[in-house]
Design a protein around this motif. Structure first.
Motif, PDB file in Angstrom:
ATOM      1  N   TYR A 224       0.819  -1.217   0.000  1.00 43.33           N
ATOM      2  CA  TYR A 224       0.000   0.000   0.000  1.00 43.33           C
ATOM      3  C   TYR A 224       0.849   1.262   0.000  1.00 43.33           C
ATOM      4  CZ  TYR A 224      -4.059  -2.933   1.051  1.00 43.33           C
ATOM      5  OH  TYR A 224      -5.048  -3.871   1.000  1.00 43.33           O
ATOM      6  N   THR A 227      -0.828   6.956   1.838  1.00 37.60           N
ATOM      7  CA  THR A 227      -2.216   7.399   2.044  1.00 37.60           C
ATOM      8  C   THR A 227      -3.140   6.212   2.269  1.00 37.60           C
ATOM      9  OG1 THR A 227      -1.804   9.299   0.594  1.00 37.60           O
ATOM     10  CG2 THR A 227      -4.105   8.746   1.045  1.00 37.60           C
ATOM     11  N   GLU A 228      -2.952   5.156   1.468  1.00 39.59           N
ATOM     12  CA  GLU A 228      -3.810   3.982   1.594  1.00 39.59           C
ATOM     13  C   GLU A 228      -3.649   3.310   2.954  1.00 39.59           C
ATOM     14  OE1 GLU A 228      -4.020   2.470  -3.089  1.00 39.59           O
ATOM     15  OE2 GLU A 228      -2.325   1.914  -1.813  1.00 39.59           O
ATOM     16  N   ASP A 230      -2.601   4.671   5.732  1.00 36.12           N
ATOM     17  CA  ASP A 230      -3.138   5.555   6.781  1.00 36.12           C
ATOM     18  C   ASP A 230      -4.640   5.367   6.911  1.00 36.12           C
ATOM     19  OD1 ASP A 230      -0.660   6.573   7.321  1.00 36.12           O
ATOM     20  OD2 ASP A 230      -0.904   8.386   6.123  1.00 36.12           O
ATOM     21  N   ASP A 231      -5.333   5.290   5.759  1.00 34.05           N
ATOM     22  CA  ASP A 231      -6.796   5.109   5.781  1.00 34.05           C
ATOM     23  C   ASP A 231      -7.165   3.758   6.387  1.00 34.05           C
ATOM     24  OD1 ASP A 231      -7.112   7.569   4.603  1.00 34.05           O
ATOM     25  OD2 ASP A 231      -7.315   6.785   2.555  1.00 34.05           O
ATOM     26  N   LEU A 232      -6.376   2.722   6.080  1.00 36.94           N
ATOM     27  CA  LEU A 232      -6.678   1.394   6.604  1.00 36.94           C
ATOM     28  C   LEU A 232      -6.423   1.303   8.107  1.00 36.94           C
ATOM     29  CD1 LEU A 232      -5.254  -0.739   3.667  1.00 36.94           C
ATOM     30  CD2 LEU A 232      -7.638  -0.705   4.429  1.00 36.94           C
ATOM     31  N   LYS A 234      -6.850   3.668  10.187  1.00 41.64           N
ATOM     32  CA  LYS A 234      -8.016   4.326  10.798  1.00 41.64           C
ATOM     33  C   LYS A 234      -9.236   3.409  10.720  1.00 41.64           C
ATOM     34  CE  LYS A 234      -6.467   9.020   9.678  1.00 41.64           C
ATOM     35  NZ  LYS A 234      -6.669  10.184   8.779  1.00 41.64           N
ATOM     36  N   LYS A 235      -9.397   2.739   9.578  1.00 42.82           N
ATOM     37  CA  LYS A 235     -10.545   1.842   9.391  1.00 42.82           C
ATOM     38  C   LYS A 235     -10.560   0.740  10.451  1.00 42.82           C
ATOM     39  CE  LYS A 235     -12.351  -1.631   6.170  1.00 42.82           C
ATOM     40  NZ  LYS A 235     -12.203  -2.264   4.837  1.00 42.82           N
ATOM     41  N   TYR A 236      -9.371   0.197  10.758  1.00 41.26           N
ATOM     42  CA  TYR A 236      -9.287  -0.885  11.738  1.00 41.26           C
ATOM     43  C   TYR A 236      -9.047  -0.371  13.157  1.00 41.26           C
ATOM     44  CZ  TYR A 236      -9.439  -4.327   8.009  1.00 41.26           C
ATOM     45  OH  TYR A 236      -9.849  -5.112   6.947  1.00 41.26           O
ATOM     46  N   ASN A 237      -9.210   0.941  13.321  1.00 41.23           N
ATOM     47  CA  ASN A 237      -9.120   1.561  14.657  1.00 41.23           C
ATOM     48  C   ASN A 237      -7.808   1.204  15.361  1.00 41.23           C
ATOM     49  OD1 ASN A 237     -10.130   3.217  16.702  1.00 41.23           O
ATOM     50  ND2 ASN A 237     -10.983   1.478  17.835  1.00 41.23           N
ATOM     51  N   PRO A 248       0.679  10.197  10.648  1.00 41.68           N
ATOM     52  CA  PRO A 248       0.691   9.760   9.243  1.00 41.68           C
ATOM     53  C   PRO A 248       1.942   8.933   8.967  1.00 41.68           C
ATOM     54  CG  PRO A 248       0.121  12.087   9.393  1.00 41.68           C
ATOM     55  CD  PRO A 248       0.546  11.663  10.766  1.00 41.68           C
ATOM     56  N   SER A 249       1.820   7.953   8.103  1.00 39.44           N
ATOM     57  CA  SER A 249       2.960   7.081   7.815  1.00 39.44           C
ATOM     58  C   SER A 249       4.023   7.829   7.016  1.00 39.44           C
ATOM     59  CB  SER A 249       2.500   5.843   7.045  1.00 39.44           C
ATOM     60  OG  SER A 249       1.877   6.213   5.833  1.00 39.44           O
TER      61      SER A 249
END
Length: 734
Positions: A224, A227-228, A230-232, A234-237, A248-249
């Motif tokens: 990934y 950006t991808e 980072d979003d994941l 957050k998605k998996y808390n 941010p990574s």
């Protein structure tokens, strides 16, 4: 239905001791064939996964499916290997006993142990320090001295510009995130993988389709973008240990970064490899060598890589010793003047076609490997053979060595051919020495960035007519477009025009597209005109290719420890390091059978004489039993032990014990130093020693005992009678 098969025979003594396989040869061969077949499928699937991840247009589902298939193949292969190990106890490695010996005898210890230690950092204790020094000493003699190489010692601190040019600043990066409160760093893809594992484990009733969606994301964790991922997260808390969201990574470079000088403006790195110092010194090395080609430069020293997850002991560490050779050669002539001396040497080769096909290695003479094209050229094959000979010299088990060729998906775009010497240990096959034909890449990039010609010259016996491009520049157009770089651009075109075959693609591009790029500058058609012509030359200038053998000394050291470790048959409490005498930390031990002043004086005399001949020696005058002292010497790999006993005081003779066979001979004390010196330097073998000197049957406690001397291979034995001692043939003559 026929008669039932007969019951299997009872286990033999060899099976009880774990020295034979419980499989019959045919079944063992079939199982190995199955393992090899799966290994080939794993290699092929792994190559597919790498290619899919490289291709930016690859579908995410296709990558996930390929990764899933690869994981299943690996699980199946692991199961088969476990079955093989269970059926063949002789292949089992007693890691607990090995680790205990390595730590207890202080071969290797964790760095800063009393402060809790640091992952990936280890200290070498006295025996391993001496072992490493002996390996390096033999490496220098075997390669640097024998091949008349030019050895350098370059600085470990490297300016950023050098490593940016070589490509290291852009490589070795993984995405990292920080705990915003504590500043602690974590590898982003591992956090994502762990979060998905936790989610699935905590929801055993999760629908299969939803579970597969999560696993698909997990399998692509290392592919990934920042950006991808980072979003994941957050998605998996995913939360940091402080309870806050991660930062941010960001890319994490595996090189240790530092600043050079007090101002802090000059960025530098601890070198990740030793090679760059040799490349940037090429012109001076060539001049030192009076312009003669080919030639080799060598360097041995420390490299540093800030590994995120160090593991497997000395196999993946943050500070390591490397020995690297850069053999500079004409790219049009990669023959080697000494190749005939190794052409008949047989190597176990695992070519890329075999990795993707049968999964089996081939044993082939290097001369045949070059002739058939399996190995690209003589120089590369020559160093492969010399590496094999070196490994055998230091005592590595030849049956656990192989050369594996890099697959097309593993090689750098500029490389011609690459072979890794892999050593089998309890961790599997481990790459320990890389052999790469790096073409002209390294000298080219450093030369272009620094505008320094990295050229060698081939003097011709007779003038040669060559095709070239005669150029005419429109200086006005060049000056308007490139200003201060105009001379650089025209110089680059003139250098390219020295050989028509090099200039022709550039010329064709100008004709068809109206512009072409050279060294980062875009040249337009009207800036230069040319005509194809010929000229006689007395010499040809070229950028040398580089053949690079690169030795990981830490990995070699660890593998040698494993290969040398064994336990006495019938007594698993007696551990032995069976080091080759050439590299053993101590070559000889000297013991008195009693602690009398007279015997201790003889011990000191023998030990001093050995050390004056540069034979590392340990004298043990402790009150421990002689058997215990033998065992202690065995554990640190001492190959020979001299025992001073009561007969020594009578006739100046001593016993000499060989570690692995535990056979002893009696000889005059004056013969000890020369004999051990000859054995250590390969001029004498233990078999010849037994022929020359009488074998004595002595218990491990030092007392002469009854036994069968002939079993030791002795030609003569010492026999005592009431009238004195005399030597007689070991076998009675009828």
């Amino acid at each position: 239905a026929g008669n039932p098969p007969p019951p299997p025979p009872p286990p033999t003594d060899e099976l009880k001791k774990g020295t034979m396989s419980t499989l019959d040869p045919a079944a063992a061969s079939a199982l190995q064939d199955e393992i090899d077949f799966l290994a080939a499928k794993i290699t092929k699937q792994g190559s597919l996964v790498r290619q899919l991840k490289k291709d930016s247009g690859s579908d995410g589902d296709a990558i996930a499916e390929a990764v899933s298939a690869l994981q299943k193949l690996k699980i199946d292969a692991d199961a088969l290997r476990k079955k093989q190990d269970d059926l063949d106890p002789s292949k089992k490695f007693d890691r607990k006993a090995f680790d205990d010996l390595v730590l207890r005898k202080m071969f290797v210890v964790p760095s800063f142990e009393i402060h809790g230690g640091v992952k990936g950092l280890f200290d070498l204790g006295p025996p391993a320090c001496a072992l490493k020094a002996a390996i390096i000493d033999l490496w220098r003699k075997h390669f640097v001295l024998t091949e008349s190489m030019l050895e350098m010692e370059c600085t470990c601190l490297t300016p950023e510009a050098v490593l940016r040019t070589s490509g290291h600043v852009e490589r070795f990066t993984d995405l990292m995130v920080k705990d915003t409160e504590t500043g602690e760093c974590f590898r982003a893809d591992k956090l994502l993988e762990d979060a998905i594992d936790t989610l699935i484990e905590s929801n055993p009733t999760m629908p299969a389709e939803e579970r597969e969606d999560h696993l698909r994301i997990q399998r692509q964790a290392d592919a990934y973008s920042p950006t991808e991922i980072d979003d994941l997260l957050k998605k998996y808390n995913c939360l940091a240990p402080s309870g806050q969201p991660y930062s941010p990574s960001f890319p994490f470079n595996l090189m240790f970064k530092t600043s050079i000088g007090p101002e802090g403006t000059a960025v530098g790195y601890l070198r990740p490899e030793t090679a760059q110092g040799l490349f940037v010194n090429f012109r001076r090395l060539l001049e030192y060598n009076a312009g003669k080609m080919p030639f080799a430069a060598a360097q041995i020293g420390l490299g540093f890589r800030n590994e995120i997850a160090p593991r497997a002991g000395l196999l993946r560490v943050r500070e390591f010793c490397m020995g690297e050779i850069e053999h500079f050669v004409n790219p049009d002539d990669k023959s080697h003047p000494s190749f005939s001396t190794v052409a008949g040497k047989e190597l176990v080769l695992f070519g890329r076609d075999d990795q993707l096909g049968s999964g089996k290695t081939r044993t082939l003479a290097v001369g045949e490997a070059v002739k058939t094209g399996l190995v690209n050229n003589e120089t590369l094959a020559y160093f492969m053979a010399r590496t094999q000979i070196f490994m055998e010299k230091i005592g590595m088990d030849p049956s656990r060595l192989r050369f594996r060729q890099h697959l097309k998906t593993e090689m750098a775009h500029y490389a011609c051919d690459c072979w890794d010497l892999e050593i089998k240990s309890s961790y599997g096959w481990v790459e320990c020495v890389g052999h790469a034909d790096r073409a002209c890449y390294d000298l080219d990039v450093h030369g272009k960035v620094t505008k320094t010609p990295m050229l060698a010259t081939l003097k011709l016996d007779k003038p040669k007519e060559v095709e070239m491009a005669k150029l005419k520049f429109d200086r006005k157009k060049l000056g308007m477009s490139f200003k201060g770089d105009a001379r650089t651009v025209s110089g680059a075109m003139e250098a390219l025009g020295e050989r028509w075959e090099d200039f022709e693609p550039f010329a064709n591009k100008l004709e068809t597209e109206g512009k072409a790029e050279i060294d980062g500058f875009v040249v337009e058609k009207g800036m230069v005109t040319w005509t194809k012509t010929k000229k006689k030359v007395h010499e040809i200038k070229f950028t040398p290719s580089v053949i690079e053998p690169s030795f990981g000394m830490g990995r070699i050291l660890y593998s040698l420890l494993e290969h040398s470790f064994y336990q006495r048959e019938g007594d698993e409490q007696r551990n032995v390091m069976g080091f080759n005498p050439r590299v053993a930390p101590n070559k000889c031990a000297v013991f008195p059978i009693s602690s009398s002043v007279e015997m201790n004086a003889v011990v000191d005399e023998i030990a001093n004489d050995l050390m004056e001949s540069d034979i590392s020696t340990r004298a043990d005058k402790s009150t421990a039993s002689l058997g215990r002292r033998y065992a202690r010497a065995d554990e640190v790999g001492v190959p020979f032990a001299v025992t001073v006993d009561f007969e020594t005081l009578e006739d100046h003779s001593v016993t000499l014990r060989e570690r692995d066979s535990m056979v002893q001979v009696r000889l005059h004390k004056e013969d000890v130093t020369r004999l051990i010196f000859d054995i250590v330097h390969g001029r004498m073998t233990w078999e010849k020693v037994k022929e020359k000197y009488p074998v004595v049957t002595v218990s491990e406690e030092g007392e002469e005992a009854s036994g069968t001397p002939a079993e030791t291979g002795a030609k003569t034995v010492v026999e005592k009678t009431s009238r004195g001692k005399f030597s007689r043939p070991a076998e009675k003559i009828l």
